[in-house]
Design a protein around this motif. Structure first.
Motif, mmCIF file in Angstrom:
data_model
loop_
_atom_site.group_PDB
_atom_site.id
_atom_site.type_symbol
_atom_site.label_atom_id
_atom_site.label_comp_id
_atom_site.label_asym_id
_atom_site.label_seq_id
_atom_site.Cartn_x
_atom_site.Cartn_y
_atom_site.Cartn_z
ATOM 1 N N LYS A 3 0.794 -1.204 0.007
ATOM 2 C CA LYS A 3 -0.154 -0.010 -0.078
ATOM 3 C C LYS A 3 0.877 1.134 -0.008
ATOM 4 O O LYS A 3 1.964 1.224 0.791
ATOM 5 N N TYR A 42 -6.334 14.645 -0.466
ATOM 6 C CA TYR A 42 -6.953 13.329 -0.281
ATOM 7 C C TYR A 42 -7.814 13.387 0.861
ATOM 8 O O TYR A 42 -7.376 14.092 1.850
ATOM 9 N N ALA A 44 -9.063 11.344 4.255
ATOM 10 C CA ALA A 44 -8.594 10.407 4.823
ATOM 11 C C ALA A 44 -9.334 10.126 6.044
ATOM 12 O O ALA A 44 -9.921 10.982 6.612
ATOM 13 N N ILE A 59 -0.316 9.219 5.397
ATOM 14 C CA ILE A 59 -1.771 8.261 5.132
ATOM 15 C C ILE A 59 -1.605 7.326 4.106
ATOM 16 O O ILE A 59 -0.599 6.988 3.515
ATOM 17 N N ARG A 60 -2.234 6.254 4.341
ATOM 18 C CA ARG A 60 -1.908 4.956 3.686
ATOM 19 C C ARG A 60 -3.248 4.409 2.873
ATOM 20 O O ARG A 60 -4.208 4.873 3.304
ATOM 21 N N GLU A 61 -3.002 3.930 1.827
ATOM 22 C CA GLU A 61 -4.294 3.497 0.994
ATOM 23 C C GLU A 61 -4.846 2.427 1.782
ATOM 24 O O GLU A 61 -4.214 1.622 2.652
ATOM 25 N N CYS A 62 -6.245 2.405 1.495
ATOM 26 C CA CYS A 62 -7.062 1.270 2.130
ATOM 27 C C CYS A 62 -8.175 0.824 1.169
ATOM 28 O O CYS A 62 -8.446 1.573 0.185
ATOM 29 N N TRP A 71 -8.238 6.555 1.686
ATOM 30 C CA TRP A 71 -7.172 6.598 2.434
ATOM 31 C C TRP A 71 -7.226 6.585 3.949
ATOM 32 O O TRP A 71 -8.451 6.951 4.423
#
Length: 80
Positions: A3, A42, A44, A59-62, A71
């Motif tokens: 990710k 983005y 989030a 932030i991380r992709e989800c 995110w």
């Protein structure tokens, strides 16, 4: 597949469980060889409202959590 993790500044914390993060990227233009800065916002997800405007966060992709949120905030980023 790993990710993606991005770092940016919180620009809005008005919505419940959501922050808007402005991520700046810097790259060299392929033809003009000039340094170009581009930013993108983005949405989030965050469970608790612990982040305020102006803070630097990661932030991380989800998986999609709503129409705009793909995110999630994973913590406070390093300044610099």
């Amino acid at each position: 597949m790993p990710k993606r993790i991005l770092q940016g500044t919180v620009v809005s914390d008005k919505n419940p469980k959501t922050v808007v993060v402005d991520v700046m990227r810097v790259f060299t233009h392929p033809v003009l060889k000039k340094t170009v800065r581009r930013s993108k916002k983005y949405h989030a997800h965050v469970e608790e409202g612990a982040y305020k405007v102006g803070e630097v966060v990661q932030i991380r992709e989800c998986a999609p959590k709503s129409k705009l949120k793909r995110w999630e905030v994973i913590g406070v980023g390093a300044k610099g």
